[in-house]
Motif scaffolding. Structure first.
Motif, PDB file in Angstrom:
ATOM      1  N   THR A 168      -2.903  14.380  -0.140  1.00  0.00           N
ATOM      2  CA  THR A 168      -2.551  13.036  -0.608  1.00  0.00           C
ATOM      3  C   THR A 168      -2.793  12.984  -2.106  1.00  0.00           C
ATOM      4  O   THR A 168      -3.934  13.066  -2.568  1.00  0.00           O
ATOM      5  CB  THR A 168      -3.378  11.964   0.112  1.00  0.00           C
ATOM      6  OG1 THR A 168      -3.080  12.007   1.514  1.00  0.00           O
ATOM      7  CG2 THR A 168      -3.044  10.580  -0.429  1.00  0.00           C
ATOM      8  N   ASP A 177      -2.733   7.293  -3.633  1.00  0.00           N
ATOM      9  CA  ASP A 177      -3.138   6.342  -2.600  1.00  0.00           C
ATOM     10  C   ASP A 177      -3.493   5.041  -3.322  1.00  0.00           C
ATOM     11  O   ASP A 177      -4.567   4.913  -3.899  1.00  0.00           O
ATOM     12  CB  ASP A 177      -4.333   6.871  -1.818  1.00  0.00           C
ATOM     13  CG  ASP A 177      -4.672   6.002  -0.607  1.00  0.00           C
ATOM     14  OD1 ASP A 177      -4.331   4.801  -0.618  1.00  0.00           O
ATOM     15  OD2 ASP A 177      -5.282   6.525   0.346  1.00  0.00           O
ATOM     16  N   ARG A 185       1.465   5.438  -0.589  1.00  0.00           N
ATOM     17  CA  ARG A 185       0.844   6.752  -0.596  1.00  0.00           C
ATOM     18  C   ARG A 185       1.911   7.825  -0.766  1.00  0.00           C
ATOM     19  O   ARG A 185       3.018   7.689  -0.253  1.00  0.00           O
ATOM     20  CB  ARG A 185       0.064   6.999   0.712  1.00  0.00           C
ATOM     21  CG  ARG A 185      -1.017   5.961   0.924  1.00  0.00           C
ATOM     22  CD  ARG A 185      -1.817   6.160   2.185  1.00  0.00           C
ATOM     23  NE  ARG A 185      -1.054   6.246   3.418  1.00  0.00           N
ATOM     24  CZ  ARG A 185      -0.381   5.223   3.965  1.00  0.00           C
ATOM     25  NH1 ARG A 185      -0.333   4.052   3.358  1.00  0.00           N
ATOM     26  NH2 ARG A 185       0.250   5.385   5.107  1.00  0.00           N
ATOM     27  N   TRP A 214       0.872  -1.172   0.000  1.00  0.00           N
ATOM     28  CA  TRP A 214       0.000   0.000   0.000  1.00  0.00           C
ATOM     29  C   TRP A 214       0.910   1.224   0.000  1.00  0.00           C
ATOM     30  O   TRP A 214       1.677   1.449   0.936  1.00  0.00           O
ATOM     31  CB  TRP A 214      -0.898  -0.036   1.227  1.00  0.00           C
ATOM     32  CG  TRP A 214      -1.789   1.156   1.414  1.00  0.00           C
ATOM     33  CD1 TRP A 214      -2.228   2.025   0.451  1.00  0.00           C
ATOM     34  CD2 TRP A 214      -2.354   1.602   2.650  1.00  0.00           C
ATOM     35  NE1 TRP A 214      -3.037   2.984   1.003  1.00  0.00           N
ATOM     36  CE2 TRP A 214      -3.134   2.752   2.356  1.00  0.00           C
ATOM     37  CE3 TRP A 214      -2.289   1.140   3.967  1.00  0.00           C
ATOM     38  CZ2 TRP A 214      -3.825   3.453   3.334  1.00  0.00           C
ATOM     39  CZ3 TRP A 214      -2.982   1.836   4.947  1.00  0.00           C
ATOM     40  CH2 TRP A 214      -3.741   2.985   4.619  1.00  0.00           C
ATOM     41  N   ASP A 264      -5.971   5.639  -8.918  1.00  0.00           N
ATOM     42  CA  ASP A 264      -5.412   5.830  -7.577  1.00  0.00           C
ATOM     43  C   ASP A 264      -4.671   7.160  -7.439  1.00  0.00           C
ATOM     44  O   ASP A 264      -4.035   7.408  -6.413  1.00  0.00           O
ATOM     45  CB  ASP A 264      -4.464   4.681  -7.235  1.00  0.00           C
ATOM     46  CG  ASP A 264      -5.169   3.337  -7.192  1.00  0.00           C
ATOM     47  OD1 ASP A 264      -6.411   3.332  -7.049  1.00  0.00           O
ATOM     48  OD2 ASP A 264      -4.486   2.306  -7.299  1.00  0.00           O
TER      49      ASP A 264
END
Length: 267
Positions: A34, A37, A27, A25, A60
């Motif tokens: 952000t 992600d 980010r 995962w 994403d």
């Protein structure tokens, strides 16, 4: 039968790229925003770079923050790409993101990261751990192991370190680095500098320079005051560039290796 993603081998593209999916995962943030992600990133290796970088599914990425680059560069990445300027927090980041031309990577966006210390996004995370400089290569190992080898380091005929309690750091594709306790290093022969580096495997390092004469590169000695947990055993130990000093291990002199760091070691 469905093949688990982790079992897939690295794939290649006609453009010379190598890539494989990652299950981490990831980010990325610019300021408090952000920008990326993703639980489905792809690791990409370009032919001219020694480390991987991430590309992310378009879904994403905050594509609303990306605008076609006003002045796209040429020759910076493999193949013909579309570049984007990032408008997220503060001043725009020019050419912060791009797309690879490979069909395999269609629908993915990559962000500048490697060798972009002061530009690109501000922070990157894999799971809850902040990652520096570039993504970690899943095909590379870094192991720090306590040892009782007799390690001596010389500069211009002067013995500057002598220990029988080193920590040996083994890193894929690099020579063994010998980390030496402070009491076993002639630290009085060196002076601290403002030079700092960061490593995704070890953390942030500070440096010292040789006080004496001779053709010795600056910042030849370093230490990790607060290393990452995986190599915590090297904390506050000192290591020298094998490429620039004379190292003897158990009475046998080692040849100075030629590494990716050699060209940057200038006196």
């Amino acid at each position: 039968m469905t093949t688990h993603p982790a079992a897939r081998s690295v794939r290649t593209t006609p453009e010379g790229l190598m890539w494989e999916p990652s299950e981490r995962w990831v980010r990325g943030r610019k300021g408090d925003v952000t920008v990326v992600d993703s639980r489905h990133p792809v690791l990409v290796w370009e032919p001219h770079l020694p480390v991987p970088q991430y590309a992310f599914p378009r879904a994403d990425v905050r594509t609303d923050l990306l605008h076609p680059a006003a002045h796209p560069p040429t020759g910076t990445h493999t193949g013909s790409q579309i570049f984007y300027d990032l408008h997220a927090s503060g001043e725009p980041v020019v050419n912060a993101a791009w797309t690879f031309p490979a069909d395999d990577l269609a629908g993915h966006i990559a962000f500048e990261w490697f060798r972009r210390w002061d530009s690109g996004l501000d922070h990157w995370y894999e799971e809850e751990e902040e990652i520096f400089v570039h993504p970690r290569d899943p095909h590379k190992r870094v192991d720090a192991m306590a040892s009782s080898r007799h390690v001596q380091v010389g500069i211009g005929g002067t013995l500057v370190a002598d220990t029988v309690r080193p920590v040996l750091l083994f890193e894929t594709s690099l020579p063994t680095r010998y980390y030496i306790p402070r009491d076993d290093v002639r630290l009085d022969l060196f002076e601290p500098t403002d030079h700092r580096t960061a490593c995704p495997y070890k953390g942030r390092a500070r440096y010292w320079t040789w006080r004496g004469e001779g053709d010795v590169p600056r910042n030849v000695l370093w230490s990790y005051p607060d290393p990452l947990p995986a190599v915590a055993v090297v904390q506050e130990l000192f290591a020298f560039y094998n490429e620039a000093v004379d190292i003897t291990v158990d009475g046998r002199g080692e040849e100075r290796p030629v590494t990716p760091f050699t060209a940057s070691l200038t006196s």
